[in-house]
Design an enzyme around this catalytic site. Structure first.
Site, PDB file in Angstrom:
ATOM      1  N   HIS A  46      46.246   8.616  85.346  1.00  0.00           N
ATOM      2  CA  HIS A  46      45.958   8.349  83.939  1.00  0.00           C
ATOM      3  C   HIS A  46      44.875   7.282  83.827  1.00  0.00           C
ATOM      4  CE1 HIS A  46      47.140   8.401  79.588  1.00  0.00           C
ATOM      5  NE2 HIS A  46      46.432   7.269  79.644  1.00  0.00           N
ATOM      6  N   HIS A  66      40.731   6.356  81.766  1.00  0.00           N
ATOM      7  CA  HIS A  66      39.719   6.662  80.749  1.00  0.00           C
ATOM      8  C   HIS A  66      38.344   6.299  81.314  1.00  0.00           C
ATOM      9  CE1 HIS A  66      42.459   7.547  77.345  1.00  0.00           C
ATOM     10  NE2 HIS A  66      43.284   6.777  78.043  1.00  0.00           N
ATOM     11  N   GLN A 125      41.101  11.675  70.814  1.00  0.00           N
ATOM     12  CA  GLN A 125      41.445  10.270  70.567  1.00  0.00           C
ATOM     13  C   GLN A 125      41.834  10.007  69.104  1.00  0.00           C
ATOM     14  OE1 GLN A 125      40.857   6.866  72.651  1.00  0.00           O
ATOM     15  NE2 GLN A 125      42.427   6.730  71.074  1.00  0.00           N
ATOM     16  N   HIS A 171      49.060  11.790  75.760  1.00  0.00           N
ATOM     17  CA  HIS A 171      49.459  10.458  75.341  1.00  0.00           C
ATOM     18  C   HIS A 171      50.633  10.671  74.389  1.00  0.00           C
ATOM     19  CE1 HIS A 171      45.530   9.344  76.833  1.00  0.00           C
ATOM     20  NE2 HIS A 171      45.676   8.076  76.469  1.00  0.00           N
ATOM     21  N   GLU A 174      53.074   6.281  72.487  1.00  0.00           N
ATOM     22  CA  GLU A 174      52.579   4.964  72.909  1.00  0.00           C
ATOM     23  C   GLU A 174      52.759   4.005  71.736  1.00  0.00           C
ATOM     24  OE1 GLU A 174      48.630   2.833  74.903  1.00  0.00           O
ATOM     25  OE2 GLU A 174      48.467   4.839  74.074  1.00  0.00           O
ATOM     26  N   ASP A 234      44.972   3.365  83.710  1.00  0.00           N
ATOM     27  CA  ASP A 234      44.658   3.524  82.286  1.00  0.00           C
ATOM     28  C   ASP A 234      43.274   2.988  81.938  1.00  0.00           C
ATOM     29  OD1 ASP A 234      44.902   4.279  79.666  1.00  0.00           O
ATOM     30  OD2 ASP A 234      46.511   2.895  79.156  1.00  0.00           O
TER      31      ASP A 234
END
Length: 427
Positions: free
Chosen positions: A57, A59, A152, A210, A213, A309
């Protein structure tokens, strides 16, 4: 004659004095005391030889953008999301690719050879998608990169969200992503999970969302994700990332939820560095840790991995690509300090992470790729404790990186030689 032979290695499962024979980029034999003619031989001297680290995981489209266009002053999730919105109009494909390649260098040096990266699909230009596809192509010879189509701003919340995501998949993105808790309502979040799982089933793709969260115990989209996985027969192809709301749920509900996740074969990824930083921000004291229920999920037979992350991006100003740092934080936050628990945290950044990503040819056994890392440590626990130096990193038999052993030299009255941090003074 073998291409390469490693002798006297310790393996993560505790076997010692092991030899690993390599031919044509693959492991052909693993045996105790192995000795055979080889063009190249390395004596591991009892140090730990592990499969590569994996980050399930990340970005990569945002990494190393710290300070652009400004610094996240509060360090919060919401300011990070706002900051990413400010940065997006300033992005260029060239800069995105260059930052991704720079992070790839960091990763390889740390023995991290597989990364699953969520890439933002919210903008119709799909600039981050095109950049990450190019970065993936450029790094393919030394780093396995999987890309997740990540809406996103919410696949239903943002105009054209679904169209953009489908276009990203058509361009070659590997995994269907989502963010149900960021949709406008709980009902729309539920609808997004159903929609995206049906899309993945139709296209034959994995799912990595996701999910929840949040500190809100009523954010329960993981339940829907498990249900849709079961309904659509996606067992073994679905992962729920973060799952931080589970930290705040009551035990009765969780006692029902965890078996549903296990039955559906859904895996989970916690992100210890980021979860412990961003969650619990609305608390006074006591403050919630925020990370999902890692030991309980593992005890139920669910595959649980740890992700990094973020590294130096709008959400997190720290990080170095070191998955042992991630395991170290996870161990502490989850209070997994038993002997078995500490080894499970090592698995969370190696074998479990590889399972989440569905990696082929992974592991130290005959027939697998000759991809491994020699650590300056005697066992997985010591590796986490010291965030051990990566002495050598190989991918398919090719040496990619090496670092000199860490040996501090002291000049103290009556105390000569090196400062040994290992529990075994022979190191």
């Amino acid at each position: 004659m073998l291409d390469f032979l490693i002798t006297h290695a310790t393996l993560p499962d505790g076997r010692t004095d092991m030899g690993v024979a390599v031919q044509d980029g693959r492991i052909v034999e693993v045996a105790a005391g192995l000795n055979a003619p080889a063009h190249d031989t390395l004596d591991a001297a009892g140090q730990l030889l592990t499969p590569p680290f994996c980050d399930p995981h990340f970005h990569m489209d945002a990494t190393l953008s710290y300070g652009l266009p400004r610094v996240n002053q509060s360090g919060t999730l919401l300011e990070g999301i706002a900051l990413w919105g400010e940065l997006k109009p300033l992005l260029t494909e060239e800069a995105l690719v260059e930052r991704a390649l720079a992070y790839g260098d960091w990763a390889v040096a740390k023995g991290l050879l597989a990364i699953r990266s969520h890439v933002d699909t919210s903008d119709p230009s799909l600039l981050p998608v095109r950049a990450m596809l190019e970065a993936k192509r450029l790094m393919a010879s030394y780093l396995d990169v999987q890309l997740v189509a990540f809406p996103q701003d919410g696949v239903l919340r943002s105009p054209g969200g679904l169209t953009n995501l489908i276009h990203a998949l058509e361009l070659g993105v590997d995994v269907v992503g989502g963010i149900p808790h960021f949709e406008r309502t709980c009902a729309e979040g539920t609808a997004s999970v159903k929609l995206l799982c049906e899309l993945a089933a139709e296209l034959g793709l994995p799912v990595d969302m996701h999910c929840d969260e949040s500190d809100d115990p009523l954010s329960r989209h993981i339940e829907t994700l498990a249900f849709e996985t079961q309904r659509l027969g996606l067992h073994g192809r679905v992962n729920g990332s973060h799952l931080t709301s589970m930290h705040s749920m009551d035990n009765y509900y969780v006692s029902k939820l965890i078996p549903l996740i296990a039955e559906a074969g859904v895996s989970a990824v916690a992100n210890p560095l980021i979860n412990i930083t961003l969650q619990g921000r609305h608390d006074t004291y006591p403050k919630r840790r925020g990370m999902t229920r890692v030991p309980e999920l593992m005890a139920a037979g669910i595959t649980v991995a740890f992700g990094h992350d973020c590294v130096m991006d709008p959400w997190y100003s720290l990080g170095s690509g070191d998955m042992l740092e991630v395991a170290h934080m996870g161990l502490h936050v989850a209070q997994m300090t038993s002997q078995a628990g500490m080894r499970q945290c090592f698995d969370a950044v190696t074998t479990n992470a590889a399972k989440v990503m569905g990696l082929q040819g992974y592991g130290i056994e005959a027939g697998k790729d000759a991809s491994f890392v020699l650590l300056q440590a005697r066992d997985p626990i010591e590796a986490i404790r010291l965030r051990a130096t990566r002495l050598k990193v190989w991918r398919k038999g090719q040496l990619l990186a090496e670092t000199a052993p860490t040996v501090p030299r002291l000049s103290l009255p009556g105390r000569t030689g090196a400062a040994h941090q290992s529990g075994n003074r022979s190191t």
